[in-house]
Design an enzyme around this catalytic site. Sequence first.
Site, short mmCIF file in Angstrom:
data_model
loop_
_atom_site.label_atom_id
_atom_site.label_comp_id
_atom_site.label_asym_id
_atom_site.label_seq_id
_atom_site.Cartn_x
_atom_site.Cartn_y
_atom_site.Cartn_z
N CYS A 288 0.51 -1.31 0.37
CA CYS A 288 -0.18 0.31 0.05
C CYS A 288 0.78 1.78 -0.36
CB CYS A 288 -1.06 0.19 0.94
SG CYS A 288 -2.49 1.54 1.10
N HIS B 181 -3.56 -5.87 0.99
CA HIS B 181 -3.01 -5.75 2.40
C HIS B 181 -3.00 -7.23 2.62
CE1 HIS B 181 -2.36 -2.00 3.89
NE2 HIS B 181 -3.11 -0.82 3.44
#
Length: 495
Positions: A332, A431
């Site tokens: 991310c 994630h």
Amino acid sequence: MRTDTLMVQGTTSDAGKSTLVAGLCRVLKRRGISVVPFKPQNMALNSAVTAEGGEIGRAQAVQAQACGLAPHIDMNPVLLKPCSDTGAQVIIHGKAVDNMEAGRYHDYKAVAWQAVAESHGRLTQQYRSVLVEGAGSPAEINLRDRDIANMGFAERVDCPVVLIADIDKGGVFAHLVGTLELLSPTEQARIKGFVINRFRGDIALLQPGLDWLEQRTGKPVLGVLPYLHGLHIEAEDAISREPDADKAGDALNVVVPVLPHISNHTDFDPLRQHPQVRLTFVGTDDEKPAADLLILPGSKAVRTDLEWLRAQGWDRYIQRHLRYGGKALGICGGYQMLGREVADPLGMESDPGSSAGLNLLPLTTELAQQKALRNCSGQLNINGQAVPVHGYEIHCGVSRVDAGFESLVTLDYGVDGAVSEDHQVAGCYLHGLFESAEATRELLSWAGLERAESIDYYALHEAAIDRLADSVEENLDLERLFALLDLEGAAEEAS
């Protein structure tokens, strides 16, 4: 259907509110009682994506698992994600509404309360018991006005409260008595008992203190929970800096910088539990150990954290790490940092502007107003293998990868991420990469671990929740606790 609400408040942050609620949720589930977790207001950078595409605190997702439920936005209607020392992104019913400084949010609480009341009302229509987690401490005098997270909530919905304190930090009797003394008379009456958390030692030596506490306050000690060594329950926000123990000398060394605005560090919980991985979190001014795999984590303020990385010498560390054959992975915000540039023209995370990235992956990123929130599944493409992977995305960045480069993952909506030409650097937005057993095995093999094992993270997580529930059943006065929820006979039912 009758619904009863019980709230757990703590004398401090990290007193054990989240884990006690999770344990009680599993205890009630074992007895066939319809139970749901609820946190009116959460301030945390660890979050989860719900099935309907909303964002809630990670702790409530864990508590939902303890109940056997899928996470839902009503379990945490107000989420605050700090982006500076004085401001946070405000998320209402799973969607970001604005970035607010503390003073402005204080005025906004009347609106936030409506979201809290609506969510609590819906849950009471669906479940027999609602177990509520407070935030921080109810004795924070400066936050009493318009409080929606602790006693302000309890007073409005008229629910009983259990107060928990962490004895491992010291001063447990001062914490409990001091907190009680700072509450109003009606709030004091609302507290029905105390729980002492993380006790080590001979309980007989603690008993005189427990007797004094009950005599001094007129309120019962509902139980003393022991320190559970090696318990891995995903944290609400705090990072455990305890070193990995009992790992073989040839374990793979994984290093993660603790960015000032690190988010979703629960990504690395599966690695802490992997028998062949030694995970080290490295904070400000800490010594940087040698690594086989360096992982740049998520961030709520990517450009600010990029500046911190350079100030801390991580850019030079990474170059040296790669020269000696190490691997680097970005997730991310960490993925964005590995690119050429991170632009924030709208000032979504900080002042408008752009920052040079680490220039290790062929991509540029621009932060946009619309946040991507989705659960994903697909394939991880690494180490010459394509294996199943699942996870979730939470980001407002849009990254553009140069044509012709390999993507790291192929998901149900398209490709994501990038892999460098020399296959030393990789990154993506996904994630939860390490919650997929086969994906973890291939990533660790790519990082240099020979004969990497597969672990079932979900099974480990379930075992941890069950261990916590076993401790709650063994050490708390469940008859008294369940009486507060009007659950006659529940304490005696077989699990």
